[in-house]
Scaffold this active site. Structure first.
Site, PDB file in Angstrom:
ATOM      1  N   ASP A 187      -8.043  11.064 -16.202  1.00  0.00           N
ATOM      2  CA  ASP A 187      -8.959  11.278 -17.324  1.00  0.00           C
ATOM      3  C   ASP A 187     -10.396  11.269 -16.825  1.00  0.00           C
ATOM      4  OD1 ASP A 187      -8.820   8.588 -16.630  1.00  0.00           O
ATOM      5  OD2 ASP A 187      -9.522   7.929 -18.600  1.00  0.00           O
ATOM      6  N   ASP A 191      -6.865   4.972  -9.517  1.00  0.00           N
ATOM      7  CA  ASP A 191      -8.213   4.409  -9.637  1.00  0.00           C
ATOM      8  C   ASP A 191      -9.220   5.499  -9.280  1.00  0.00           C
ATOM      9  OD1 ASP A 191      -7.216   1.868 -10.306  1.00  0.00           O
ATOM     10  OD2 ASP A 191      -6.910   1.377  -8.196  1.00  0.00           O
ATOM     11  N   GLU A 218      -3.992   6.587 -20.815  1.00  0.00           N
ATOM     12  CA  GLU A 218      -4.157   7.837 -21.550  1.00  0.00           C
ATOM     13  C   GLU A 218      -4.610   7.561 -22.985  1.00  0.00           C
ATOM     14  OE1 GLU A 218      -0.950  10.613 -21.255  1.00  0.00           O
ATOM     15  OE2 GLU A 218      -2.226  12.202 -22.037  1.00  0.00           O
ATOM     16  N   ASP A 230       0.826  -1.201   0.000  1.00  0.00           N
ATOM     17  CA  ASP A 230       0.000   0.000   0.000  1.00  0.00           C
ATOM     18  C   ASP A 230       0.867   1.261   0.000  1.00  0.00           C
ATOM     19  OD1 ASP A 230      -2.241   1.749   0.358  1.00  0.00           O
ATOM     20  OD2 ASP A 230      -1.710   1.840   2.468  1.00  0.00           O
ATOM     21  N   THR A 258       0.528   6.350 -21.428  1.00  0.00           N
ATOM     22  CA  THR A 258       0.311   4.936 -21.105  1.00  0.00           C
ATOM     23  C   THR A 258      -1.021   4.482 -21.685  1.00  0.00           C
ATOM     24  OG1 THR A 258      -0.835   5.386 -19.029  1.00  0.00           O
ATOM     25  CG2 THR A 258       1.563   5.114 -18.903  1.00  0.00           C
TER      26      THR A 258
END
Ligand SMILES: C[S@@+](CC[C@H](N)C(=O)[O-])C[C@H]1O[C@@H](n2cnc3c(N)ncnc32)[C@H](O)[C@@H]1O
Length: 209
Positions: free
Chosen positions: A153, A117, A191, A95, A188
């Site tokens: 995004d 996320d 994207e 984590d 990546t």
């Protein structure tokens, strides 16, 4: 995992890997981890590792610490590191917030949070990495003048990120709004998918005072 990833993980983990255990915070000594004292960039949620490997290759005077929970992504990054002969990358598994808690304050040159996320449902927003208490923790590990760089995004998350970062009294918006896409951030899969789907990508760059 592919055979190549399995092989990379077993051979390279002892030299390049750092386990982040659940439970008590474990202090991390960055100079010991990298074998030198250089500015360190923390890459949170490195995914398959393409961004980390490309940025580390283009930036040999800084060290890159990637943290990821997903084993195939870690194995893929280790494979990329070996293939490119990179000496300035280490990979932590676990984590991100536990790892960051174990770092001393004021040590990081930059923190990258690329395409985290989005947790789009309201009841899941508390799982987002960019929220006030987590930002205060990340910012405390940046050196004064160090950069927190986020990209997403997901339009609603971008606005929420901006509101959270604007509200932190120790952060200064480096661009007075959303930043132009920085050339040093590699494109990546996330994207490319966003571009294909017509979703704009937002970059946010804030400096610690
Ligand atoms: C949407 S992907 C983006 C990957 C990469 N940054 C990119 O742009 O291609 C988000 C990544 O964050 C990782 N992740 C989510 N929560 C995490 C946590 N608490 N600590 C470390 N990594 C985490 C996930 O496993 C996933 O690989």
């Amino acid at each position: 995992m592919s055979d190549r990833q399995t092989d990379a993980l077993s051979r390279l983990w002892p030299a390049y890997g750092l386990d982040v255990p659940d439970g008590p915070v474990v202090p991390v000594d960055l100079a010991d981890l990298f074998g030198r004292r250089a500015p360190v960039v923390l890459e949170i949620g490195s995914g398959m590792g393409d961004s980390t490997a490309a940025m580390a290759a283009a930036d040999p005077d800084r060290d890159y610490l990637a943290v990821e929970v997903h084993t195939p992504g870690i194995a893929n990054l280790l494979d990329l590191v070996e293939r490119a002969g990179l000496r300035n990358v280490r990979v932590a598994q676990g984590d991100a917030l536990s790892l960051v808690s174990g770092l001393p304050e004021d040590v990081l040159d930059a923190v990258h949070v690329f395409f985290p996320d989005p947790w789009p449902k309201s009841r899941h927003h508390k799982r987002r990495i960019i929220q006030p208490t987590h930002v205060a923790l990340l910012r405390s590990r940046l050196r004064p003048g160090g950069v927190l760089h986020c990209a997403t995004d997901w339009a609603e998350y971008a606005e929420a990120m901006k509101a959270t970062l604007d509200a932190d009294p120790e952060l200064v918006d480096a661009y007075g709004g959303f930043a132009p896409r920085p050339a040093h951030r590699p494109v990546t899969k996330f994207e490319r998918r966003a571009i294909t789907a017509g979703r704009p990508v937002a970059d946010l760059l804030y400096r610690r005072r």
